[in-house]
Scaffold this motif. Structure first.
Motif, short mmCIF file in Angstrom:
data_model
loop_
_atom_site.label_atom_id
_atom_site.label_comp_id
_atom_site.label_asym_id
_atom_site.label_seq_id
_atom_site.Cartn_x
_atom_site.Cartn_y
_atom_site.Cartn_z
N UNK A 46 0.83 -1.20 0.00
CA UNK A 46 0.00 0.00 0.00
C UNK A 46 0.87 1.26 0.00
N UNK A 47 1.92 1.26 0.81
CA UNK A 47 2.84 2.41 0.82
C UNK A 47 3.45 2.61 -0.56
N UNK A 64 3.88 12.47 5.10
CA UNK A 64 5.24 12.07 5.45
C UNK A 64 5.72 11.07 4.41
N UNK A 65 6.14 11.62 3.27
CA UNK A 65 6.58 10.78 2.16
C UNK A 65 7.81 9.95 2.52
N UNK A 66 8.68 10.51 3.35
CA UNK A 66 9.92 9.81 3.72
C UNK A 66 9.60 8.49 4.41
N UNK A 119 8.97 2.46 4.23
CA UNK A 119 8.16 1.24 4.32
C UNK A 119 8.05 0.56 2.96
N UNK A 120 7.88 1.34 1.91
CA UNK A 120 7.75 0.78 0.56
C UNK A 120 9.00 0.02 0.15
N UNK A 121 10.14 0.44 0.66
CA UNK A 121 11.42 -0.20 0.33
C UNK A 121 11.78 -1.32 1.30
N UNK A 122 10.86 -1.61 2.23
CA UNK A 122 11.10 -2.65 3.22
C UNK A 122 10.99 -4.01 2.56
#
Length: 224
Positions: free
Chosen positions: A156-157, A212-214, A219-222
């Motif tokens: 989702x992120x 909070x895009x950072x 999370x998206x890169x987790x």
């Protein structure tokens, strides 16, 4: 012929390298069509009459289950052809998913008879068809892997970041996001509420705003 017709084959790298007689055949036998936004270009049970090469716009290809659940399989953008149409033409089969225009679409429609002749007679055209087919199948396997094995919060992120296109506000709904991710709307709603609790997003009717895009990108890169 119009200028658009004269040039459309050159918008596709694989077609632009074809020999002149084959390019001329594609141009002379094709029809340039325009389809309004939010139109079903094809759907289950229908048989393709043409190979479509998208010149402008975007088409969303999605699968709908017997229970009504939807999942986006892929999108066709300008300069691409539809792998599902390719598969149906090769197998003489009907569509098993639907294609919906997300914008006004312009496409070059090449009749089935021309497609069949070129696949059998032109190695270069055949290579183009199967190269595009192979790439899309690889993308579909990656999508299946994500749906089956990757955490929903990570997906989702990643989807929010992708849909934002660098902007803070995304025009979308919980239902649309659930279709993108292939899950229930309620599951998406709970995860969005958690993101909001953390201060990463804000929600309004038909809109999600990134705050909070950072953290979302982390999370998206987790990968775990």
């Amino acid at each position: 012929m119009t200028e658009t017709t004269d040039l459309w084959v050159d918008r596709f790298p694989g077609l632009s390298r074809l020999k002149a007689p084959i390019k001329d055949l594609l141009v002379s036998r094709s029809t340039i069509i325009e389809v309004p936004k939010n139109t079903m270009m094809f759907g289950p049970g229908k048989s393709p009459e043409n190979m479509l090469f998208l010149l402008d716009g975007t088409v969303r290809v999605q699968q709908v289950s017997e229970t009504g659940h939807e999942i986006v399989l892929y999108r066709i953008n300008a300069g691409q052809s539809c792998v599902l149409t390719t598969a149906c033409l090769l197998a003489y089969d009907d569509y098993s998913a639907e294609g919906i225009t997300e914008t006004m679409v312009q496409a070059a429609a090449v009749p089935r008879s021309v497609f069949d002749d070129l696949v059998s007679q032109s190695k270069d055209f055949r290579d183009f068809v199967f190269a595009a087919f192979s790439k899309r199948i690889t993308d579909l396997f990656l999508m299946i892997d994500e749906v089956a094995f990757q955490r929903l919060d990570v997906r989702l992120a990643d989807k929010l970041i992708a849909l934002s296109e660098g902007k803070d506000d995304i025009a979308t709904t919980h239902q649309k996001l659930s279709v993108e991710l292939g899950t229930a709307r309620e599951v998406v709603s709970r995860q969005l509420q958690e993101f909001q609790r953390r201060g990463w997003i804000e929600q309004a009717r038909g809109k999600v705003s990134l705050r909070n895009r950072v953290e979302l990108e982390k999370l998206a890169n987790h990968n775990t």
